[in-house]
Design a protein around this motif. Structure first.
Motif, PDB file in Angstrom:
ATOM      1  N   ALA A  48       0.793  -1.594  -0.008  1.00  0.00           N
ATOM      2  CA  ALA A  48      -0.188   0.118   0.202  1.00  0.00           C
ATOM      3  C   ALA A  48       1.063   1.523  -0.646  1.00  0.00           C
ATOM      4  O   ALA A  48       0.804   2.130  -0.965  1.00  0.00           O
ATOM      5  N   LEU A  49       2.230   1.118   0.879  1.00  0.00           N
ATOM      6  CA  LEU A  49       2.964   2.025   1.275  1.00  0.00           C
ATOM      7  C   LEU A  49       3.509   2.164  -0.334  1.00  0.00           C
ATOM      8  O   LEU A  49       3.755   3.482  -0.594  1.00  0.00           O
ATOM      9  N   MET A  50       3.539   1.683  -1.360  1.00  0.00           N
ATOM     10  CA  MET A  50       4.426   1.252  -2.792  1.00  0.00           C
ATOM     11  C   MET A  50       4.007   2.051  -3.621  1.00  0.00           C
ATOM     12  O   MET A  50       3.695   3.431  -4.437  1.00  0.00           O
ATOM     13  N   ILE A  51       2.138   1.848  -3.637  1.00  0.00           N
ATOM     14  CA  ILE A  51       1.657   2.427  -4.239  1.00  0.00           C
ATOM     15  C   ILE A  51       1.339   3.893  -3.979  1.00  0.00           C
ATOM     16  O   ILE A  51       0.659   4.976  -5.091  1.00  0.00           O
ATOM     17  N   ALA A  52       1.113   4.406  -2.848  1.00  0.00           N
ATOM     18  CA  ALA A  52       0.881   5.177  -2.153  1.00  0.00           C
ATOM     19  C   ALA A  52       2.031   6.763  -3.002  1.00  0.00           C
ATOM     20  O   ALA A  52       2.107   7.446  -2.809  1.00  0.00           O
ATOM     21  N   GLY A  53       3.019   5.955  -3.060  1.00  0.00           N
ATOM     22  CA  GLY A  53       3.979   6.428  -3.314  1.00  0.00           C
ATOM     23  C   GLY A  53       4.413   7.133  -5.020  1.00  0.00           C
ATOM     24  O   GLY A  53       5.045   7.754  -5.159  1.00  0.00           O
ATOM     25  N   ILE A  54       4.026   5.455  -5.674  1.00  0.00           N
ATOM     26  CA  ILE A  54       3.718   5.668  -6.946  1.00  0.00           C
ATOM     27  C   ILE A  54       2.688   7.257  -7.418  1.00  0.00           C
ATOM     28  O   ILE A  54       3.283   7.913  -8.174  1.00  0.00           O
ATOM     29  N   ALA A  55       1.445   7.547  -6.699  1.00  0.00           N
ATOM     30  CA  ALA A  55       0.843   7.974  -6.766  1.00  0.00           C
ATOM     31  C   ALA A  55       1.612   9.849  -6.255  1.00  0.00           C
ATOM     32  O   ALA A  55       1.216  10.658  -7.446  1.00  0.00           O
ATOM     33  N   VAL A  56       1.996  10.246  -4.770  1.00  0.00           N
ATOM     34  CA  VAL A  56       2.567  11.193  -4.689  1.00  0.00           C
ATOM     35  C   VAL A  56       3.821  11.223  -6.156  1.00  0.00           C
ATOM     36  O   VAL A  56       3.535  12.670  -6.698  1.00  0.00           O
ATOM     37  N   ARG A  57       4.396  10.577  -6.532  1.00  0.00           N
ATOM     38  CA  ARG A  57       5.258  10.524  -7.593  1.00  0.00           C
ATOM     39  C   ARG A  57       4.834  11.537  -8.501  1.00  0.00           C
ATOM     40  O   ARG A  57       4.772  12.057  -9.227  1.00  0.00           O
ATOM     41  N   SER A  58       3.704  10.308  -8.922  1.00  0.00           N
ATOM     42  CA  SER A  58       1.901  11.264 -10.424  1.00  0.00           C
ATOM     43  C   SER A  58       1.715  11.543 -10.033  1.00  0.00           C
ATOM     44  O   SER A  58       1.694  12.796 -11.036  1.00  0.00           O
ATOM     45  N   ALA A  59       1.525  12.543  -8.885  1.00  0.00           N
ATOM     46  CA  ALA A  59       1.333  13.510  -8.507  1.00  0.00           C
ATOM     47  C   ALA A  59       1.619  15.288  -8.890  1.00  0.00           C
ATOM     48  O   ALA A  59       1.471  16.123  -9.425  1.00  0.00           O
ATOM     49  N   PHE A  60       3.145  14.616  -8.626  1.00  0.00           N
ATOM     50  CA  PHE A  60       4.461  15.504  -8.663  1.00  0.00           C
ATOM     51  C   PHE A  60       4.815  15.684  -9.645  1.00  0.00           C
ATOM     52  O   PHE A  60       4.689  16.941 -10.401  1.00  0.00           O
ATOM     53  N   THR A  61       4.339  14.925 -10.564  1.00  0.00           N
ATOM     54  CA  THR A  61       4.895  14.945 -11.816  1.00  0.00           C
ATOM     55  C   THR A  61       4.224  15.491 -12.670  1.00  0.00           C
ATOM     56  O   THR A  61       4.603  15.618 -13.915  1.00  0.00           O
ATOM     57  N   ARG A  62       2.943  15.311 -12.405  1.00  0.00           N
ATOM     58  CA  ARG A  62       1.583  15.662 -13.247  1.00  0.00           C
ATOM     59  C   ARG A  62       1.472  15.076 -14.355  1.00  0.00           C
ATOM     60  O   ARG A  62       1.191  15.296 -15.664  1.00  0.00           O
ATOM     61  N   ASP A  63       1.718  13.096 -14.178  1.00  0.00           N
ATOM     62  CA  ASP A  63       1.943  12.378 -15.343  1.00  0.00           C
ATOM     63  C   ASP A  63       1.033  10.814 -15.504  1.00  0.00           C
ATOM     64  O   ASP A  63       1.135  10.388 -14.478  1.00  0.00           O
ATOM     65  N   ALA A  64      -0.086  10.970 -15.779  1.00  0.00           N
ATOM     66  CA  ALA A  64      -1.074   9.236 -15.777  1.00  0.00           C
ATOM     67  C   ALA A  64       0.125   8.203 -16.503  1.00  0.00           C
ATOM     68  O   ALA A  64      -1.127   7.559 -15.769  1.00  0.00           O
ATOM     69  N   TYR A  65       0.693   8.604 -16.353  1.00  0.00           N
ATOM     70  CA  TYR A  65       1.988   7.443 -17.146  1.00  0.00           C
ATOM     71  C   TYR A  65       1.825   6.123 -16.117  1.00  0.00           C
ATOM     72  O   TYR A  65       2.048   4.704 -16.130  1.00  0.00           O
ATOM     73  N   TYR A  66       2.391   6.226 -14.669  1.00  0.00           N
ATOM     74  CA  TYR A  66       1.905   5.380 -13.497  1.00  0.00           C
ATOM     75  C   TYR A  66       0.687   4.632 -13.124  1.00  0.00           C
ATOM     76  O   TYR A  66       1.161   3.880 -11.981  1.00  0.00           O
ATOM     77  N   PHE A  67      -0.239   4.562 -13.444  1.00  0.00           N
ATOM     78  CA  PHE A  67      -1.341   4.450 -12.882  1.00  0.00           C
ATOM     79  C   PHE A  67      -1.534   2.451 -13.444  1.00  0.00           C
ATOM     80  O   PHE A  67      -1.934   2.170 -12.050  1.00  0.00           O
ATOM     81  N   PRO A  68      -1.074   2.792 -14.321  1.00  0.00           N
ATOM     82  CA  PRO A  68      -0.921   1.163 -14.843  1.00  0.00           C
ATOM     83  C   PRO A  68       0.475   0.562 -13.970  1.00  0.00           C
ATOM     84  O   PRO A  68      -0.138  -0.177 -13.318  1.00  0.00           O
TER      85      PRO A  68
END
Length: 108
Positions: A48-68
């Motif tokens: 769950a923390l890895m998913i949250a970290g990836i979500a923060v990274r995605s929001a930080f870069t404003r890129d939807a590439y990380y959702f899959p």
């Protein structure tokens, strides 16, 4: 940098710091245990923390590439938790009764 953008950056940085602190606590729980169930729960929280970290990274870069990637990590975390739970359930199952039919510890 505009005001709302600076607030977004500060909140995302605070979220990343909290995720890192939680990750350190999870690693401690995996290391110390004391039971297999504690370690299994810590691994589930780690996913769950890895998913949250990836979500923060995605929001930080404003890129939807990380959702899959987040979906794949969530699926792997779920299947890992189910597998560990089944392993623990089989390992902790009570032994079968003897073939005589009566339980030797039974009081009449």
């Amino acid at each position: 940098m505009s005001g709302p953008r600076a607030v977004d950056q500060a909140l995302l940085t605070a979220a990343a710091v909290m995720i890192l602190i939680a990750g350190a606590l999870v690693v401690y729980r995996i290391w110390r245990g004391p039971t297999m169930l504690d370690r299994a729960m810590a691994l589930d929280v780690c996913a769950a923390l890895m998913i949250a970290g990836i979500a923060v990274r995605s929001a930080f870069t404003r890129d939807a590439y990380y959702f899959p990637i987040m979906l794949v990590v969530a699926f792997l975390g779920f299947t890992g938790s189910v597998g560990i739970a089944r392993f623990i359930a089989v390992r902790d199952r009570a032994p079968d009764r003897p073939a005589g039919g009566e339980d030797p510890g039974e009081v009449r």
